[in-house]
Design an enzyme around this catalytic site. Structure first.
Site, mmCIF file in Angstrom:
data_model
loop_
_atom_site.group_PDB
_atom_site.id
_atom_site.type_symbol
_atom_site.label_atom_id
_atom_site.label_comp_id
_atom_site.label_asym_id
_atom_site.label_seq_id
_atom_site.Cartn_x
_atom_site.Cartn_y
_atom_site.Cartn_z
ATOM 1 N N HIS A 61 1.037 -142.540 -97.147
ATOM 2 C CA HIS A 61 -0.083 -141.614 -97.016
ATOM 3 C C HIS A 61 0.311 -140.190 -97.441
ATOM 4 O O HIS A 61 -0.388 -139.543 -98.216
ATOM 5 C CB HIS A 61 -0.579 -141.624 -95.566
ATOM 6 C CG HIS A 61 -1.655 -140.627 -95.279
ATOM 7 N ND1 HIS A 61 -2.917 -140.715 -95.835
ATOM 8 C CD2 HIS A 61 -1.655 -139.499 -94.510
ATOM 9 C CE1 HIS A 61 -3.657 -139.691 -95.410
ATOM 10 N NE2 HIS A 61 -2.910 -138.944 -94.607
ATOM 11 N N LYS B 125 -7.651 -137.763 -83.555
ATOM 12 C CA LYS B 125 -8.280 -138.691 -84.499
ATOM 13 C C LYS B 125 -7.586 -140.032 -84.398
ATOM 14 O O LYS B 125 -6.366 -140.129 -84.535
ATOM 15 C CB LYS B 125 -8.120 -138.165 -85.924
ATOM 16 C CG LYS B 125 -9.223 -137.252 -86.386
ATOM 17 C CD LYS B 125 -9.147 -137.150 -87.897
ATOM 18 C CE LYS B 125 -10.154 -136.215 -88.479
ATOM 19 N NZ LYS B 125 -10.053 -136.170 -89.949
ATOM 20 N N GLU C 101 2.574 -132.954 -95.570
ATOM 21 C CA GLU C 101 1.603 -132.436 -94.607
ATOM 22 C C GLU C 101 2.059 -131.076 -94.053
ATOM 23 O O GLU C 101 1.235 -130.226 -93.713
ATOM 24 C CB GLU C 101 1.371 -133.432 -93.462
ATOM 25 C CG GLU C 101 0.805 -134.785 -93.888
ATOM 26 C CD GLU C 101 -0.726 -134.807 -94.077
ATOM 27 O OE1 GLU C 101 -1.388 -133.774 -93.856
ATOM 28 O OE2 GLU C 101 -1.251 -135.879 -94.464
ATOM 29 N N ARG D 145 -13.909 -148.756 -72.388
ATOM 30 C CA ARG D 145 -14.588 -147.510 -72.790
ATOM 31 C C ARG D 145 -13.717 -146.270 -72.621
ATOM 32 O O ARG D 145 -14.250 -145.165 -72.480
ATOM 33 C CB ARG D 145 -15.899 -147.326 -72.029
ATOM 34 C CG ARG D 145 -16.932 -148.426 -72.289
ATOM 35 C CD ARG D 145 -18.319 -148.013 -71.888
ATOM 36 N NE ARG D 145 -19.242 -149.136 -71.996
ATOM 37 C CZ ARG D 145 -19.517 -149.978 -70.995
ATOM 38 N NH1 ARG D 145 -18.933 -149.813 -69.823
ATOM 39 N NH2 ARG D 145 -20.371 -150.951 -71.170
ATOM 40 N N HIS E 47 -6.758 -134.915 -99.456
ATOM 41 C CA HIS E 47 -7.014 -136.241 -98.905
ATOM 42 C C HIS E 47 -8.073 -137.031 -99.673
ATOM 43 O O HIS E 47 -8.041 -138.254 -99.671
ATOM 44 C CB HIS E 47 -7.423 -136.143 -97.427
ATOM 45 C CG HIS E 47 -6.253 -135.928 -96.502
ATOM 46 N ND1 HIS E 47 -5.438 -134.821 -96.598
ATOM 47 C CD2 HIS E 47 -5.745 -136.675 -95.484
ATOM 48 C CE1 HIS E 47 -4.491 -134.895 -95.660
ATOM 49 N NE2 HIS E 47 -4.661 -136.012 -94.976
ATOM 50 N N ASN F 153 -8.160 -131.720 -94.530
ATOM 51 C CA ASN F 153 -8.224 -132.816 -95.491
ATOM 52 C C ASN F 153 -7.861 -132.381 -96.909
ATOM 53 O O ASN F 153 -8.121 -133.125 -97.863
ATOM 54 C CB ASN F 153 -9.618 -133.444 -95.478
ATOM 55 C CG ASN F 153 -9.879 -134.192 -94.190
ATOM 56 O OD1 ASN F 153 -9.011 -134.884 -93.667
ATOM 57 N ND2 ASN F 153 -11.077 -134.018 -93.655
ATOM 58 N N GLU G 280 -14.554 -132.170 -86.369
ATOM 59 C CA GLU G 280 -14.643 -132.037 -87.810
ATOM 60 C C GLU G 280 -16.060 -131.765 -88.286
ATOM 61 O O GLU G 280 -16.550 -132.384 -89.227
ATOM 62 C CB GLU G 280 -14.091 -133.306 -88.489
ATOM 63 C CG GLU G 280 -13.682 -133.062 -89.918
ATOM 64 C CD GLU G 280 -12.884 -134.224 -90.503
ATOM 65 O OE1 GLU G 280 -12.919 -135.313 -89.953
ATOM 66 O OE2 GLU G 280 -12.225 -133.996 -91.526
ATOM 67 N N LYS H 223 -2.026 -126.928 -86.602
ATOM 68 C CA LYS H 223 -2.999 -128.004 -86.419
ATOM 69 C C LYS H 223 -3.771 -127.794 -85.122
ATOM 70 O O LYS H 223 -5.002 -127.951 -85.074
ATOM 71 C CB LYS H 223 -2.307 -129.370 -86.403
ATOM 72 C CG LYS H 223 -3.299 -130.496 -86.103
ATOM 73 C CD LYS H 223 -3.201 -131.666 -87.016
ATOM 74 C CE LYS H 223 -4.371 -132.618 -86.820
ATOM 75 N NZ LYS H 223 -4.157 -133.924 -87.403
ATOM 76 N N HIS I 48 -6.752 -140.422 -100.607
ATOM 77 C CA HIS I 48 -7.319 -141.694 -100.140
ATOM 78 C C HIS I 48 -7.668 -142.608 -101.312
ATOM 79 O O HIS I 48 -7.519 -143.823 -101.215
ATOM 80 C CB HIS I 48 -8.571 -141.441 -99.289
ATOM 81 C CG HIS I 48 -8.263 -140.964 -97.900
ATOM 82 N ND1 HIS I 48 -9.228 -140.468 -97.059
ATOM 83 C CD2 HIS I 48 -7.090 -140.898 -97.208
ATOM 84 C CE1 HIS I 48 -8.659 -140.120 -95.906
ATOM 85 N NE2 HIS I 48 -7.369 -140.370 -95.980
ATOM 86 N N ARG J 197 -12.330 -127.954 -89.270
ATOM 87 C CA ARG J 197 -11.313 -129.004 -89.275
ATOM 88 C C ARG J 197 -11.217 -129.722 -90.612
ATOM 89 O O ARG J 197 -10.157 -130.266 -90.968
ATOM 90 C CB ARG J 197 -11.599 -130.023 -88.163
ATOM 91 C CG ARG J 197 -10.517 -131.086 -88.046
ATOM 92 C CD ARG J 197 -10.599 -131.848 -86.740
ATOM 93 N NE ARG J 197 -9.531 -132.839 -86.677
ATOM 94 C CZ ARG J 197 -9.149 -133.450 -85.567
ATOM 95 N NH1 ARG J 197 -9.731 -133.173 -84.435
ATOM 96 N NH2 ARG J 197 -8.171 -134.335 -85.584
#
Lengths: 361, 361
Positions: free
Chosen positions: A263, A141, A183, A119, A246, A243, A235, A225, A250, A239
């Site tokens: 990516h 993330k 990026e 955990r 993205h 993206n 997010e 960032k 994606h 935030r």
């Protein structure tokens, strides 16, 4: 050494940027760590393993190495489970520290493993690609892919520090430098117009890995960032502007199969598409669309999107995490240096596809 | 309706305890939820599915059902992935709400799925076993098992509410009632001596499911658990006392194979062993060891531990999550109503094994 601080509800931590930082990784391990799990891949370890082992060895703590298969296609539960197996077989406890040493795939999987192992245990990001150094290693993330979508299974889990050695970029393939620079450019586009202009002026020096220019690009990207993440760790609002490109990106990655395009390449192309959509919907200047396209080209990324078929494009974008209640959600720009999240009707995308998708791609 | 509030850094939420609560589940769904994922098993759905579907249907929101295989043996990645598959196939987004409707296994898996799906969505615990109602549904611990250990992979993820309907316990097998009562007794032992005495006086009424006695036991257990969790969400200190009996108990479960003994049965027996160890090491009164043994027996749990073999016992306990730096860590009691965490040398366990392990078990 350059220091950037990240402040989030999930924890505050430093980003250390320094040429030769790999040789000083022992200084990043907390005194109360019971063991170190070094998670990496064969390529990275072949090149830098000895230096890192030597540094971590100075802590005197037990060191467990987990060598994962390389590439986005292996960002799966199977790879993740290799980490769990190794940590459990070596009875690492909750006070162990995981070091994610590699590119974005290693960082995402190492981070997610640290988030879930017992955990949650502490972890350190040691990113070895430009993309990971300027983006994925900062902000907490973590995720793995699912056959139905990229990064669908994951957690927000902040590292205790990010250790960046820009010297390692010298051995990176040029394609990966270009992907990382996409990026970098993104930060300028969404939040810092002067930095976008700086990128336009320094595109050549960046691709040539001119040390001072490169270090400044990394530092500024991490600062921007960190600024965004500090305000919105999970997010729920701001935030999401990270993206930009993205949703398109994606779809490209999923449509072609993960790994066909890097990516950053997909995001670079996606930013051109987002600029086009911004021009159609928000009055983003047409001339600036061309500036975006030119800069993406100048850093060496593709600007013509693959022909996935109109319906498949939309479907793939619809499966993206950023969907809310069925409508397609995009990050768009009113102008360079400013970004907003907007719901877009799929019909509005046709004009963009016409201008950005290449039949023969 | 009885209300217990839980306050943690990860979120504040209510526990609603009310006979017939299942029929009012729609009131627990947030207005902005885009969809509901009902995660349950065939046994629970056969009995209460229609009532819950009807209640949730009143929200007018899309409802996706995920039916998982029943039992601790299925608390695996494979089952977890069935949830992800279903949610992704139905394109549930980040604003969907997951309802974990079942016992501890469903709660742990539903909660962990909610923790990981798109890096975290909201979820509601609707526990249908006594053990889940008094323990696992409160506090945000979620996990799956690993072949090398129970609950090794998981997350702290708080529900947005816990909805408890004590009426459902009427259809629970007596063994599961006994297993749940073990955790009820645990709260008395670690933190509330008067409640332990109350349990001694009411053991018969509890096993007979006398409504008022049962509801009070659930309420008091939730209050005590909420109290502990509020002070230490992530088990860095106080919360560890909730693991009384669990180091022994987990070894029993792992040693016999998950599912042979119910979790609560293993914990019940483990508490007798912990009381014995407390007598040896902390001067816990011998007479109180017998009170513990008698009460565990009175609620219908085993008090004689299985013969796993001395070395296997120690090894299985060593793999437990609560290990720190190689030493075995136990929750022990100086007296009834008080608990401490202590490192114990494995040699100290031999006397306890002699007094608690049955050769023929």
């Amino acid at each position: 050494m350059t220091l950037v601080n990240v402040t989030t509800p999930g924890g505050n931590y430093p980003i250390h940027i320094q040429s030769g930082r790999l040789g000083a990784l022992d200084t990043a391990i907390p005194a109360d760590a019971t063991a170190i799990a070094l998670v990496s891949n064969a390529t990275v370890l072949a090149r830098y393993g000895q230096r890192v082992r030597q540094a971590l060895g100075r802590t005197g703590k037990p060191l467990v190495e987990v060598v994962l298969p390389d590439g986005e296609a292996h960002k799966t539960w199977q790879s993740l489970n290799m980490i769990f197996d190794e940590l459990l077989q070596n009875t690492l406890d909750r006070k162990a520290v995981l070091v994610a040493f590699g590119g974005g795939v290693i960082g995402d999987m190492g981070g997610f493993a640290a988030a879930c192992y017992m955990r949650g245990i502490r972890f350190i990001q040691v990113p070895t690609t430009l993309l990971a150094q300027v983006d994925s290693s900062v902000g907490g993330k973590t995720a793995i892919n699912h056959p139905l979508g990229k990064n669908m299974i994951g957690a927000f889990h902040q590292p205790i520090s990010v250790e960046i050695d820009p010297a390692v970029l010298a051995t990176l393939p040029p394609r990966e430098i270009s992907a990382g620079l996409a990026e970098v450019v993104k930060y300028g586009l969404i939040i810092d117009a002067p930095f976008f202009e700086w990128c336009e002026r320094n595109a050549g020096a960046l691709r040539a890995l001119e040390p001072q220019v490169l270090t400044y690009a990394i530092q500024r990207s991490c600062e921007l960032k960190a600024h965004v993440v500090s305000q919105d760790e999970r997010e729920s609002g701001l935030r999401a502007i990270l993206n930009l490109g993205h949703t398109f990106g994606h779809a490209i990655e999923a449509g072609l199969g993960y790994g066909a395009w890097l990516h950053g390449e997909a995001v670079g192309c996606g930013m051109v598409q987002a600029a086009e959509l911004s021009a159609d919907l928000l009055g983003f200047p047409r001339a600036d669309v061309e500036r975006v396209r030119s800069l993406i080209e100048a850093i060496g990324c593709p600007t013509v999107a693959p022909d996935l078929g109109r319906d498949r494009w939309v479907r793939l974008m619809g499966n993206d995490k950023k969907v809310q209640g069925g409508s397609l959600r995009f990050v768009l720009m009113p102008r360079i240096g400013e970004a907003v999240c907007t719901d877009v009707d799929a019909a509005a995308l046709d004009a963009v596809f016409q201008r950005t998708v290449g039949a023969g791609v």
